[in-house]
Design a protein around this motif. Structure first.
Motif, PDB file in Angstrom:
ATOM      1  N   THR A  33      65.871  48.337  38.638  1.00 34.87           N
ATOM      2  CA  THR A  33      65.901  48.297  40.067  1.00 34.87           C
ATOM      3  C   THR A  33      66.335  49.471  41.102  1.00 34.87           C
ATOM      4  O   THR A  33      65.570  50.127  41.748  1.00 34.87           O
ATOM      5  N   PHE A  34      67.218  50.130  40.514  1.00 33.43           N
ATOM      6  CA  PHE A  34      67.995  51.365  41.134  1.00 33.43           C
ATOM      7  C   PHE A  34      67.386  52.369  40.623  1.00 33.43           C
ATOM      8  O   PHE A  34      67.187  52.899  39.278  1.00 33.43           O
ATOM      9  N   ARG A  35      66.877  53.485  41.583  1.00 30.81           N
ATOM     10  CA  ARG A  35      66.379  54.534  41.302  1.00 30.81           C
ATOM     11  C   ARG A  35      67.250  55.780  40.927  1.00 30.81           C
ATOM     12  O   ARG A  35      67.056  56.464  39.877  1.00 30.81           O
ATOM     13  N   LYS A  91      56.779  42.679  37.786  1.00 27.75           N
ATOM     14  CA  LYS A  91      55.558  42.412  38.447  1.00 27.75           C
ATOM     15  C   LYS A  91      55.248  43.189  39.674  1.00 27.75           C
ATOM     16  O   LYS A  91      53.977  43.442  40.061  1.00 27.75           O
ATOM     17  N   THR A  92      56.278  43.482  40.455  1.00 28.51           N
ATOM     18  CA  THR A  92      56.250  44.084  41.792  1.00 28.51           C
ATOM     19  C   THR A  92      56.571  45.672  41.705  1.00 28.51           C
ATOM     20  O   THR A  92      56.534  46.240  42.707  1.00 28.51           O
ATOM     21  N   LEU A  93      56.401  46.070  40.550  1.00 29.23           N
ATOM     22  CA  LEU A  93      56.915  47.599  40.199  1.00 29.23           C
ATOM     23  C   LEU A  93      55.784  48.461  40.659  1.00 29.23           C
ATOM     24  O   LEU A  93      54.491  48.404  40.467  1.00 29.23           O
ATOM     25  N   LYS A  94      55.964  49.213  41.516  1.00 36.66           N
ATOM     26  CA  LYS A  94      54.844  50.192  42.161  1.00 36.66           C
ATOM     27  C   LYS A  94      55.460  51.520  42.570  1.00 36.66           C
ATOM     28  O   LYS A  94      56.699  51.717  42.790  1.00 36.66           O
ATOM     29  N   HIS A  95      54.734  52.504  42.624  1.00 38.37           N
ATOM     30  CA  HIS A  95      55.093  54.014  42.766  1.00 38.37           C
ATOM     31  C   HIS A  95      54.239  54.529  43.680  1.00 38.37           C
ATOM     32  O   HIS A  95      53.058  54.809  43.570  1.00 38.37           O
ATOM     33  N   LEU A 143      61.505  53.472  34.145  1.00 39.94           N
ATOM     34  CA  LEU A 143      60.544  53.023  34.895  1.00 39.94           C
ATOM     35  C   LEU A 143      60.330  53.119  36.329  1.00 39.94           C
ATOM     36  O   LEU A 143      59.475  53.129  37.207  1.00 39.94           O
ATOM     37  N   THR A 144      61.648  53.530  36.922  1.00 40.41           N
ATOM     38  CA  THR A 144      61.891  53.994  38.394  1.00 40.41           C
ATOM     39  C   THR A 144      61.349  55.207  38.556  1.00 40.41           C
ATOM     40  O   THR A 144      61.225  55.876  39.756  1.00 40.41           O
ATOM     41  N   ASP A 145      61.047  55.950  37.529  1.00 40.29           N
ATOM     42  CA  ASP A 145      60.378  57.425  37.891  1.00 40.29           C
ATOM     43  C   ASP A 145      59.066  57.391  38.185  1.00 40.29           C
ATOM     44  O   ASP A 145      58.477  56.784  37.242  1.00 40.29           O
ATOM     45  N   ARG A 146      58.472  58.052  38.849  1.00 41.00           N
ATOM     46  CA  ARG A 146      57.169  58.078  39.238  1.00 41.00           C
ATOM     47  C   ARG A 146      56.198  58.320  38.232  1.00 41.00           C
ATOM     48  O   ARG A 146      55.188  57.724  38.245  1.00 41.00           O
TER      49      ARG A 146
END
Length: 272
Positions: free
Chosen positions: A195-197, A268-272, A86-89
Motif C-alpha cells: 500500500t505505502f510507496r 485488484k485496484t493496483l495501478k501505476h 509492486l508499488t514501484d512503477r
C-alpha cells in the motif's frame, strides 16, 4: 474456454514462477534472519572468551529464546519488502502483465507470506539451534525441546485444573487464536508493504499508533453487562470463559480475513 478467475494449470505455472522469484529474492533473506541464532552464538562466545580469559561457555536457553523472538520480529517487519516492489512503477507494471488472474496472484501471495517464508525461517533457526546444542556440550537444551516442555507443562496444568474444577480445557482451545494472531501480524505488514510507496514500516507503525489511541475510546463507549459471573460454579465459569475464547477467536479470524480481503482489493485496484 478457461476460467478467468481460477484455472489450476495457470495458477500452478504462476506459483512456480512466483516461488522461483521468491527464492532468489527473499527466501534466502528469511533463512539469513533465521541464522541470527548462529551469529549470536559466535558473538556471545567471542566476548565470553575475552572476558573470561579463555573459558568457553555457550549462551543460555533464555538468551537464545530472546534472539529467536527478535529474529521473528525482524522477519515480520521484512514482510513489508516481500511484495513491496509492486508499488514501484516499473516492477509493479511488469507484475501486472503476468498471465494469471488477480485471484491466482493473491492466492500465491498468501501461500508465500503465510507458509513458505515462515517455514523457511523456522526450519533454519530451529535446525541451527539444534545443531549448536548437539555440538556444544556447554549449551543447554534446544529451543525445540523447550517448546515441547512448555506444551507438556501446559497440558499437565490443564489436566490438574480439569481434575480440580471438573472442567474440560485442552491446549487446542488456544491454538486457533494463536494461529490467527500470527496470520493477522503477517497479513497486516504485507498489506502495508503493497500500500505505502515509501516508508512502509513507518507507515505500518503509524497506523498501529493511531489505533492505540482510538481503541480505548471505542471500548469506553461499549456497553458492559451488569450481571457478574459467579466463579463459585465451575461449570458456569468455564462456559463463560469458553464464550470469551470463542468470541475472541472468531474476531481474530475475521480480522485476518479482512486483511486478506484488503490485500486482494489492493491488488485488484493496483495501478501505476
Amino acid at each position: 474456454m478457461k476460467n478467468e478467475v481460477f484455472n489450476f494449470q495457470r495458477f500452478w505455472n504462476y506459483f512456480k514462477y512466483d516461488f522461483t522469484q521468491m527464492w532468489r529474492a527473499h527466501v534466502k533473506a528469511a533463512v539469513g534472519i533465521g541464522l541470527m541464532g548462529l551469529i549470536f552464538y559466535f558473538l556471545y562466545n567471542t566476548f565470553h572468551l575475552i572476558l573470561s580469559k579463555g573459558d568457553w561457555q555457550g549462551p543460555s536457553l533464555n538468551a537464545r529464546l530472546f534472539v529467536f523472538g527478535l529474529a521473528g520480529f525482524a522477519l515480520t517487519l521484512y514482510v513489508t519488502r516481500i511484495y513491496g516492489y509492486l508499488t514501484d512503477r516499473r516492477k509493479g507494471s511488469a507484475w501486472l502483465m503476468n498471465p494469471a488472474s488477480t485471484f491466482e496472484k493473491w492466492a500465491s501471495m498468501l501461500i508465500m507470506t503465510l507458509i513458505v517464508i515462515p517455514c523457511a525461517f523456522l526450519g533454519s533457526s530451529l535446525l541451527v539451534d539444534s545443531v549448536i546444542t548437539l555440538a556444544d556440550p556447554t549449551v543447554d537444551k534446544s529451543i525445540i525441546s523447550s517448546f515441547q516442555n512448555i506444551i507438556k507443562d501446559i497440558n499437565e496444568n490443564l489436566v490438574s485444573v480439569n481434575n480440580d474444577y471438573m472442567t474440560t480445557w485442552s491446549i487446542g482451545a488456544f491454538t486457533g487464536i494463536g494461529i490467527a494472531a500470527e496470520c493477522i501480524e503477517l497479513l497486516y505488514f504485507l498489506l502495508c508493504g503493497i500500500t505505502f510507496r515509501k516508508y512502509k514500516i513507518l507507515g505500518a507503525f503509524g497506523i498501529i499508533l493511531g489505533l492505540s489511541f482510538i481503541a480505548p475510546l471505542v471500548v469506553s463507549f461499549m456497553p458492559i453487562g451488569s450481571n457478574a459471573i459467579s466463579f463459585d460454579d465451575p461449570a458456569a465459569a468455564e462456559q463463560y470463559f469458553r464464550h470469551i475464547m470463542t468470541t475472541a477467536t472468531i474476531i481474530a479470524w475475521a480480522i485476518a480475513a479482512c486483511l486478506a480481503g484488503g490485500v486482494f482489493w489492493r491488488l485488484k485496484t493496483l495501478k501505476h
